[in-house]
Design a protein around this motif. Sequence first.
Motif, PDB file in Angstrom:
ATOM      1  N   LEU A  88      17.198   1.475   4.934  1.00 11.86           N
ATOM      2  CA  LEU A  88      16.879   1.845   3.549  1.00 11.86           C
ATOM      3  C   LEU A  88      15.814   0.909   2.982  1.00 11.86           C
ATOM      4  CD1 LEU A  88      17.404   3.518   1.003  1.00 11.86           C
ATOM      5  CD2 LEU A  88      19.290   1.959   0.460  1.00 11.86           C
ATOM      6  N   GLY A  89      15.920  -0.381   3.290  1.00  6.27           N
ATOM      7  CA  GLY A  89      14.904  -1.331   2.836  1.00  6.27           C
ATOM      8  C   GLY A  89      13.532  -1.000   3.395  1.00  6.27           C
ATOM      9  N   LYS A  90      13.491  -0.624   4.675  1.00  5.46           N
ATOM     10  CA  LYS A  90      12.213  -0.245   5.273  1.00  5.46           C
ATOM     11  C   LYS A  90      11.657   1.007   4.600  1.00  5.46           C
ATOM     12  CE  LYS A  90      11.401   1.970   9.151  1.00  5.46           C
ATOM     13  NZ  LYS A  90      11.224   2.416  10.549  1.00  5.46           N
ATOM     14  N   LEU A  91      12.525   1.955   4.272  1.00  4.40           N
ATOM     15  CA  LEU A  91      12.093   3.160   3.574  1.00  4.40           C
ATOM     16  C   LEU A  91      11.457   2.809   2.231  1.00  4.40           C
ATOM     17  CD1 LEU A  91      11.941   6.198   2.945  1.00  4.40           C
ATOM     18  CD2 LEU A  91      14.358   6.080   2.250  1.00  4.40           C
ATOM     19  N   VAL A  92      12.061   1.900   1.497  1.00  4.17           N
ATOM     20  CA  VAL A  92      11.515   1.494   0.189  1.00  4.17           C
ATOM     21  C   VAL A  92      10.110   0.918   0.363  1.00  4.17           C
ATOM     22  CG1 VAL A  92      11.788  -0.113  -1.732  1.00  4.17           C
ATOM     23  CG2 VAL A  92      13.772   1.149  -0.868  1.00  4.17           C
ATOM     24  N   LEU A  93       9.927   0.094   1.383  1.00  3.02           N
ATOM     25  CA  LEU A  93       8.610  -0.501   1.631  1.00  3.02           C
ATOM     26  C   LEU A  93       7.576   0.558   1.994  1.00  3.02           C
ATOM     27  CD1 LEU A  93       9.735  -3.652   3.636  1.00  3.02           C
ATOM     28  CD2 LEU A  93       8.614  -3.656   1.393  1.00  3.02           C
ATOM     29  N   LEU A  94       7.955   1.524   2.816  1.00  2.00           N
ATOM     30  CA  LEU A  94       7.014   2.568   3.209  1.00  2.00           C
ATOM     31  C   LEU A  94       6.692   3.503   2.043  1.00  2.00           C
ATOM     32  CD1 LEU A  94       8.357   3.399   6.779  1.00  2.00           C
ATOM     33  CD2 LEU A  94       6.244   2.196   6.190  1.00  2.00           C
ATOM     34  N   LEU A  95       7.665   3.732   1.169  1.00  2.00           N
ATOM     35  CA  LEU A  95       7.381   4.510  -0.040  1.00  2.00           C
ATOM     36  C   LEU A  95       6.428   3.747  -0.958  1.00  2.00           C
ATOM     37  CD1 LEU A  95      10.921   5.957  -0.867  1.00  2.00           C
ATOM     38  CD2 LEU A  95       8.908   7.257  -0.141  1.00  2.00           C
ATOM     39  N   ALA A  96       6.597   2.429  -1.022  1.00  2.00           N
ATOM     40  CA  ALA A  96       5.685   1.612  -1.818  1.00  2.00           C
ATOM     41  C   ALA A  96       4.278   1.666  -1.242  1.00  2.00           C
ATOM     42  CB  ALA A  96       6.189   0.166  -1.858  1.00  2.00           C
ATOM     43  N   ALA A  97       4.173   1.638   0.083  1.00  2.00           N
ATOM     44  CA  ALA A  97       2.862   1.732   0.723  1.00  2.00           C
ATOM     45  C   ALA A  97       2.202   3.075   0.415  1.00  2.00           C
ATOM     46  CB  ALA A  97       3.000   1.548   2.238  1.00  2.00           C
ATOM     47  N   PHE A  98       2.966   4.132   0.450  1.00  2.00           N
ATOM     48  CA  PHE A  98       2.424   5.452   0.127  1.00  2.00           C
ATOM     49  C   PHE A  98       1.958   5.508  -1.319  1.00  2.00           C
ATOM     50  CE2 PHE A  98       3.421  10.000  -1.115  1.00  2.00           C
ATOM     51  CZ  PHE A  98       2.213  10.489  -0.662  1.00  2.00           C
ATOM     52  N   ALA A  99       2.710   4.874  -2.224  1.00  2.00           N
ATOM     53  CA  ALA A  99       2.313   4.848  -3.632  1.00  2.00           C
ATOM     54  C   ALA A  99       1.000   4.093  -3.811  1.00  2.00           C
ATOM     55  CB  ALA A  99       3.418   4.196  -4.466  1.00  2.00           C
ATOM     56  N   VAL A 100       0.847   2.972  -3.102  1.00  2.00           N
ATOM     57  CA  VAL A 100      -0.412   2.218  -3.164  1.00  2.00           C
ATOM     58  C   VAL A 100      -1.565   3.073  -2.637  1.00  2.00           C
ATOM     59  CG1 VAL A 100      -1.654   0.204  -2.286  1.00  2.00           C
ATOM     60  CG2 VAL A 100       0.722  -0.018  -2.998  1.00  2.00           C
ATOM     61  N   ALA A 101      -1.307   3.814  -1.549  1.00  2.55           N
ATOM     62  CA  ALA A 101      -2.356   4.678  -0.986  1.00  2.55           C
ATOM     63  C   ALA A 101      -2.755   5.771  -1.975  1.00  2.55           C
ATOM     64  CB  ALA A 101      -1.860   5.305   0.319  1.00  2.55           C
ATOM     65  N   LEU A 102      -1.787   6.358  -2.656  1.00  2.00           N
ATOM     66  CA  LEU A 102      -2.092   7.417  -3.628  1.00  2.00           C
ATOM     67  C   LEU A 102      -2.917   6.878  -4.797  1.00  2.00           C
ATOM     68  CD1 LEU A 102       1.200   9.515  -3.957  1.00  2.00           C
ATOM     69  CD2 LEU A 102      -0.991  10.264  -3.012  1.00  2.00           C
ATOM     70  N   ILE A 103      -2.601   5.674  -5.236  1.00  2.00           N
ATOM     71  CA  ILE A 103      -3.264   5.126  -6.425  1.00  2.00           C
ATOM     72  C   ILE A 103      -4.622   4.532  -6.095  1.00  2.00           C
ATOM     73  CG2 ILE A 103      -3.087   3.397  -8.250  1.00  2.00           C
ATOM     74  CD1 ILE A 103      -0.013   3.684  -8.019  1.00  2.00           C
ATOM     75  N   TYR A 104      -4.709   3.812  -4.974  1.00  2.00           N
ATOM     76  CA  TYR A 104      -5.920   3.025  -4.689  1.00  2.00           C
ATOM     77  C   TYR A 104      -6.718   3.495  -3.475  1.00  2.00           C
ATOM     78  CZ  TYR A 104      -3.762  -0.287  -7.923  1.00  2.00           C
ATOM     79  OH  TYR A 104      -3.197  -0.872  -9.019  1.00  2.00           O
ATOM     80  N   GLY A 105      -6.135   4.377  -2.655  1.00  2.00           N
ATOM     81  CA  GLY A 105      -6.838   4.787  -1.442  1.00  2.00           C
ATOM     82  C   GLY A 105      -7.946   5.794  -1.720  1.00  2.00           C
ATOM     83  N   PRO A 106      -8.846   6.002  -0.759  1.00  2.00           N
ATOM     84  CA  PRO A 106      -8.941   5.281   0.523  1.00  2.00           C
ATOM     85  C   PRO A 106      -9.482   3.875   0.330  1.00  2.00           C
ATOM     86  CG  PRO A 106     -10.758   6.815   0.313  1.00  2.00           C
ATOM     87  CD  PRO A 106      -9.869   7.067  -0.879  1.00  2.00           C
ATOM     88  N   PHE A 107      -9.207   3.003   1.309  1.00  2.00           N
ATOM     89  CA  PHE A 107      -9.532   1.585   1.187  1.00  2.00           C
ATOM     90  C   PHE A 107     -10.866   1.303   1.878  1.00  2.00           C
ATOM     91  CE2 PHE A 107      -4.973   2.307   1.252  1.00  2.00           C
ATOM     92  CZ  PHE A 107      -4.591   1.718   0.057  1.00  2.00           C
ATOM     93  N   ASN A 108     -11.939   1.554   1.145  1.00  2.00           N
ATOM     94  CA  ASN A 108     -13.270   1.390   1.730  1.00  2.00           C
ATOM     95  C   ASN A 108     -13.660  -0.071   1.903  1.00  2.00           C
ATOM     96  OD1 ASN A 108     -13.726   4.219   1.772  1.00  2.00           O
ATOM     97  ND2 ASN A 108     -14.156   4.161  -0.427  1.00  2.00           N
ATOM     98  N   ASP A 109     -13.044  -0.953   1.114  1.00  2.00           N
ATOM     99  CA  ASP A 109     -13.330  -2.382   1.212  1.00  2.00           C
ATOM    100  C   ASP A 109     -12.077  -3.113   1.694  1.00  2.00           C
ATOM    101  OD1 ASP A 109     -14.109  -4.985   1.005  1.00  2.00           O
ATOM    102  OD2 ASP A 109     -14.236  -5.016  -1.191  1.00  2.00           O
ATOM    103  N   PRO A 110     -12.047  -3.556   2.966  1.00  2.00           N
ATOM    104  CA  PRO A 110     -10.855  -4.245   3.479  1.00  2.00           C
ATOM    105  C   PRO A 110     -10.585  -5.580   2.806  1.00  2.00           C
ATOM    106  CG  PRO A 110     -12.658  -4.374   5.056  1.00  2.00           C
ATOM    107  CD  PRO A 110     -13.105  -3.440   3.976  1.00  2.00           C
ATOM    108  N   ASN A 111     -11.541  -6.086   2.036  1.00  2.00           N
ATOM    109  CA  ASN A 111     -11.348  -7.350   1.320  1.00  2.00           C
ATOM    110  C   ASN A 111     -10.771  -7.158  -0.083  1.00  2.00           C
ATOM    111  OD1 ASN A 111     -12.480  -9.065   3.372  1.00  2.00           O
ATOM    112  ND2 ASN A 111     -14.499  -8.301   2.784  1.00  2.00           N
ATOM    113  N   SER A 112     -10.591  -5.924  -0.515  1.00  4.55           N
ATOM    114  CA  SER A 112     -10.114  -5.661  -1.871  1.00  4.55           C
ATOM    115  C   SER A 112      -8.637  -6.044  -2.008  1.00  4.55           C
ATOM    116  CB  SER A 112     -10.287  -4.180  -2.213  1.00  4.55           C
ATOM    117  OG  SER A 112      -9.412  -3.388  -1.423  1.00  4.55           O
ATOM    118  N   PRO A 113      -8.202  -6.384  -3.227  1.00  5.08           N
ATOM    119  CA  PRO A 113      -6.782  -6.699  -3.450  1.00  5.08           C
ATOM    120  C   PRO A 113      -5.858  -5.544  -3.066  1.00  5.08           C
ATOM    121  CG  PRO A 113      -8.101  -7.423  -5.313  1.00  5.08           C
ATOM    122  CD  PRO A 113      -9.018  -6.620  -4.434  1.00  5.08           C
TER     123      PRO A 113
END
Length: 226
Positions: A88-113
């Motif tokens: 369940l903890g891993k699921l929460v982290l992967l959902l958080a990653a998906f949320a970051v991707a939706l808000i900030y992706g695609p990540f054209n600058d690998p140096n960005s916060p």
Amino acid sequence: MKKIPLPLLLSFNGGYVDTVGFLALGGLFTAHVTGNFVTLGASIALGTGGVLSKLLALPVFCVVVFASRIIGIVLSRSGRPVLRSLLLGKLVLLLAAFAVALIYGPFNDPNSPAAFAMGMVLVAAMAVQNGIHRAHLPKSPPSTLMTGTTTQIMLDLADIAAGGKSENTTVAYSRLKRMVLAVIIFALGCGAGALAYVLAPIWCFVVPAILAICAPLAQIETPEGD
């Protein structure tokens, strides 16, 4: 309907996450974290991006593995389920990653916060997965690194090729089937990750979360230990 064994589901997810992370985040390995020593050297030599993410991937990985182990011990001592709680903890982290991707992706600058945050969340998720595999599925091949598995496959093939019907060759046959399947599933995860990234560089990050949702329903062949 027969359930998919949990180790195979984790292997597919490991290959998938490592591939999409590498493609989306400037060559960052989110599962095979020690590989970042090589890509870090390449980034410094060639002036490419993502140096901070590659530098901190291993420390973050280690801290999360340590923390997840402590959490597992506390849960076990209190009589609560360990394996499913960590899944369940891993699921929460992967959902958080998906949320970051939706808000900030695609990540054209690998140096960005945003790219850095995305990378560390994925590293943390894969750290939890690695801890789960070592602590609760010790008889299954690793789900995020295939070098040792491939080495064992070749050793077993050599034992079988040497002939005879000894106990060692019998064990080798049994182990060989599991390890070859693990490598194939991991490779399929890598291929699926590459294809998904090409087709949908943002929505590709929802797949690991979906797989994580399915994980508690998978077949678990070894006891949780809790």
